[in-house]
Design an enzyme around this catalytic site. Sequence first.
Site, PDB file in Angstrom:
ATOM      1  N   GLU A  91       0.819  -1.211   0.000  1.00  0.00           N
ATOM      2  CA  GLU A  91       0.000   0.000   0.000  1.00  0.00           C
ATOM      3  C   GLU A  91       0.853   1.262   0.000  1.00  0.00           C
ATOM      4  O   GLU A  91       1.960   1.290   0.551  1.00  0.00           O
ATOM      5  CB  GLU A  91      -0.943  -0.016   1.205  1.00  0.00           C
ATOM      6  CG  GLU A  91      -1.976  -1.116   1.046  1.00  0.00           C
ATOM      7  CD  GLU A  91      -3.041  -1.118   2.121  1.00  0.00           C
ATOM      8  OE1 GLU A  91      -4.201  -1.370   1.780  1.00  0.00           O
ATOM      9  OE2 GLU A  91      -2.728  -0.885   3.305  1.00  0.00           O
ATOM     10  N   CYS A 104       3.448   8.384   1.326  1.00  0.00           N
ATOM     11  CA  CYS A 104       3.949   7.390   2.275  1.00  0.00           C
ATOM     12  C   CYS A 104       4.146   6.083   1.494  1.00  0.00           C
ATOM     13  O   CYS A 104       3.195   5.508   0.969  1.00  0.00           O
ATOM     14  CB  CYS A 104       2.918   7.236   3.383  1.00  0.00           C
ATOM     15  SG  CYS A 104       3.359   6.009   4.606  1.00  0.00           S
ATOM     16  N   CYS A 111       6.684  -7.186   7.005  1.00  0.00           N
ATOM     17  CA  CYS A 111       7.822  -6.682   7.765  1.00  0.00           C
ATOM     18  C   CYS A 111       8.235  -7.747   8.760  1.00  0.00           C
ATOM     19  O   CYS A 111       7.381  -8.364   9.402  1.00  0.00           O
ATOM     20  CB  CYS A 111       7.448  -5.401   8.512  1.00  0.00           C
ATOM     21  SG  CYS A 111       8.846  -4.688   9.420  1.00  0.00           S
ATOM     22  N   CYS A 115       6.459  -5.577  15.174  1.00  0.00           N
ATOM     23  CA  CYS A 115       6.047  -4.746  16.314  1.00  0.00           C
ATOM     24  C   CYS A 115       4.599  -5.064  16.690  1.00  0.00           C
ATOM     25  O   CYS A 115       3.752  -5.248  15.818  1.00  0.00           O
ATOM     26  CB  CYS A 115       6.176  -3.264  15.982  1.00  0.00           C
ATOM     27  SG  CYS A 115       7.857  -2.802  15.580  1.00  0.00           S
ATOM     28  N   CYS A 118       1.571  -2.859  15.333  1.00  0.00           N
ATOM     29  CA  CYS A 118       1.562  -2.528  13.904  1.00  0.00           C
ATOM     30  C   CYS A 118       0.886  -3.628  13.107  1.00  0.00           C
ATOM     31  O   CYS A 118       1.252  -4.806  13.237  1.00  0.00           O
ATOM     32  CB  CYS A 118       2.997  -2.352  13.432  1.00  0.00           C
ATOM     33  SG  CYS A 118       3.133  -2.147  11.642  1.00  0.00           S
ATOM     34  N   CYS A 343      -1.542   5.571   9.954  1.00  0.00           N
ATOM     35  CA  CYS A 343      -0.312   4.876  10.362  1.00  0.00           C
ATOM     36  C   CYS A 343      -0.629   3.524  10.968  1.00  0.00           C
ATOM     37  O   CYS A 343      -1.491   3.415  11.829  1.00  0.00           O
ATOM     38  CB  CYS A 343       0.410   5.644  11.469  1.00  0.00           C
ATOM     39  SG  CYS A 343       0.920   7.243  10.989  1.00  0.00           S
TER      40      CYS A 343
HETATM   41  N1  SAH Z   1       9.255   0.228   9.754  1.00  0.00           N
HETATM   42  C1  SAH Z   1       9.424   1.630   9.894  1.00  0.00           C
HETATM   43  C2  SAH Z   1       8.520   2.439   9.012  1.00  0.00           C
HETATM   44  C3  SAH Z   1       7.113   1.981   8.828  1.00  0.00           C
HETATM   45  S1  SAH Z   1       6.049   2.149  10.200  1.00  0.00           S
HETATM   46  C4  SAH Z   1       9.264   2.046  11.333  1.00  0.00           C
HETATM   47  O1  SAH Z   1       8.803   1.245  12.155  1.00  0.00           O
HETATM   48  O2  SAH Z   1       9.623   3.172  11.648  1.00  0.00           O
HETATM   49  C5  SAH Z   1       5.746   3.902  10.241  1.00  0.00           C
HETATM   50  C6  SAH Z   1       5.318   4.434  11.604  1.00  0.00           C
HETATM   51  O3  SAH Z   1       3.992   4.017  11.941  1.00  0.00           O
HETATM   52  C7  SAH Z   1       6.229   3.986  12.724  1.00  0.00           C
HETATM   53  O4  SAH Z   1       6.581   5.024  13.594  1.00  0.00           O
HETATM   54  C8  SAH Z   1       5.338   3.003  13.423  1.00  0.00           C
HETATM   55  O5  SAH Z   1       5.739   2.839  14.744  1.00  0.00           O
HETATM   56  C9  SAH Z   1       3.983   3.613  13.298  1.00  0.00           C
HETATM   57  N2  SAH Z   1       2.897   2.693  13.558  1.00  0.00           N
HETATM   58  C10 SAH Z   1       2.877   1.370  13.290  1.00  0.00           C
HETATM   59  N3  SAH Z   1       1.694   0.833  13.660  1.00  0.00           N
HETATM   60  C11 SAH Z   1       0.951   1.840  14.166  1.00  0.00           C
HETATM   61  C12 SAH Z   1      -0.385   1.920  14.691  1.00  0.00           C
HETATM   62  N4  SAH Z   1      -1.181   0.848  14.735  1.00  0.00           N
HETATM   63  N5  SAH Z   1      -0.828   3.120  15.096  1.00  0.00           N
HETATM   64  C13 SAH Z   1      -0.049   4.200  15.009  1.00  0.00           C
HETATM   65  N6  SAH Z   1       1.214   4.189  14.527  1.00  0.00           N
HETATM   66  C14 SAH Z   1       1.707   3.022  14.105  1.00  0.00           C
HETATM   67 FE1  SF4 Z   2       7.793  -3.169  10.771  1.00  0.00          FE
HETATM   68 FE2  SF4 Z   2       5.499  -2.095  11.564  1.00  0.00          FE
HETATM   69 FE3  SF4 Z   2       7.534  -2.354  13.281  1.00  0.00          FE
HETATM   70 FE4  SF4 Z   2       7.694  -0.542  11.297  1.00  0.00          FE
HETATM   71  S1  SF4 Z   2       6.231  -0.529  13.011  1.00  0.00           S
HETATM   72  S2  SF4 Z   2       9.276  -2.015  11.973  1.00  0.00           S
HETATM   73  S3  SF4 Z   2       6.566  -1.650   9.682  1.00  0.00           S
HETATM   74  S4  SF4 Z   2       6.415  -4.037  12.298  1.00  0.00           S
END
Ligand code: SAH
Ligand code: SF4
Length: 374
Positions: A91, A104, A111, A115, A118, A343
């Site tokens: 996406e 974005c 990934c 996390c 996420c 996000c």
């Molecule tokens: N992998 C990279 C970039 C992609 S995620 C990273 O982790 O930085 C982009 C941003 O979205 C990151 O700061 C991540 O922590 C945030 N993010 C991920 N899941 C989210 C959620 N459910 N709600 C709000 N922010 C989120």
């Molecule tokens: Fe990967 Fe999502 Fe963690 Fe970014 S926030 S490193 S996209 S798992």
Amino acid sequence: MAANLLDLDLEGLTAFCDSLGEKRFRATQLLRWIHQKGAHDFAQMSDLAKSFRDKLAQVATITPLPVVTEHASADGTVKWLFDVGAGNAVETVFIPEDDRGTLCISSQAGCAVGCRFCSTGHQGFSRNLTTGEIVAQLWHAEHALRGRLNLKAGERAVTNVVMMGMGEPLQNYAALVPALRLMLDDHAYGLSRRRVTVSTSGIVPMIDRLRDDCPVALAVSLHAPDDALRDSLVPINRKYPIDELLGACRRYLDAAPRDFITFEYCMLDGVNDAAGQADALVRLVRSARVPCKFNLIPFNPFPESGLRRSPRERIVAFAQRLQDAAIVTTIRKTRGDDIDAACGQLAGEVRDRTRVHERLRRIPVVGERASSAA
Ligand code: SAH
Ligand code: SF4
């Protein structure tokens, strides 16, 4: 097999022209046709000799990504789902604001960092995107939007890029760097390095390499003031703990002294949003001497996470505590959530090869009052 020219930055395209016995300046002409004008057919390239165009048509292509769906939000946000083959799709989101248009972009199908908060992380990992697949997202968005936004000649739809879509960009370094170079190249997208942001969960050695190879703006997803909590939210922290991460942030800024790091911090109810945790963050970045801003992201919930968004008043109070310590702090506006484009909501389609759910089950959350949030 024919080369997809979306895969090549100036250096790659120059070598490619060389290999065809063509003058090197042809590479800049090709870049302009492809990226500035959006050409995907060599026949369109009127200032190239017919013999060169015919040769190109035999050995090269300009192959964009097929669009699976496009959704437009009531607030102007646009989200595309692109097919990257073998059951995977990624996406890309365009977020218009008064003075800019931010795209974005995704860097991986899924990934592997996993996390907890996420939704991409919950889908597991399939594969790295190629340079061409990363760049094709920008190529498509820029040229699709230009027509629709009624831009004046020379105006761009996309003025800023953030590598904040699906994937951990610094775990796809080899494909990322040529893509960044195309974003910065005056013959391609011509964005200044402060308008291109790499967001990372903290892959320390790659932060050092990026500083040397292509120092664009850096955002670091911190999310916790201590290792015990960060270990449970961002599993890569067990490999690269906070003090090592902040050391890499400081070194990054040595190469760009007028810059700062943006720390992203996802606000999770009862997990990382207490006043004492804001104070701990202040102590942390002060003792590490990292010039920084904080961007607080209200958590965008999804069912499998088992987590909740912090209440608005707690987010505002948290921001105030950081601001009182003279740290510039913003609260990210949630955009495009009616089309699941906010996000952490980007899910695409991922054929997971990593058994992510087993991993997530093994790691408990250990935040403040975590039991009430679990
Ligand atoms: N992998 C990279 C970039 C992609 S995620 C990273 O982790 O930085 C982009 C941003 O979205 C990151 O700061 C991540 O922590 C945030 N993010 C991920 N899941 C989210 C959620 N459910 N709600 C709000 N922010 C989120
Ligand atoms: Fe990967 Fe999502 Fe963690 Fe970014 S926030 S490193 S996209 S798992």
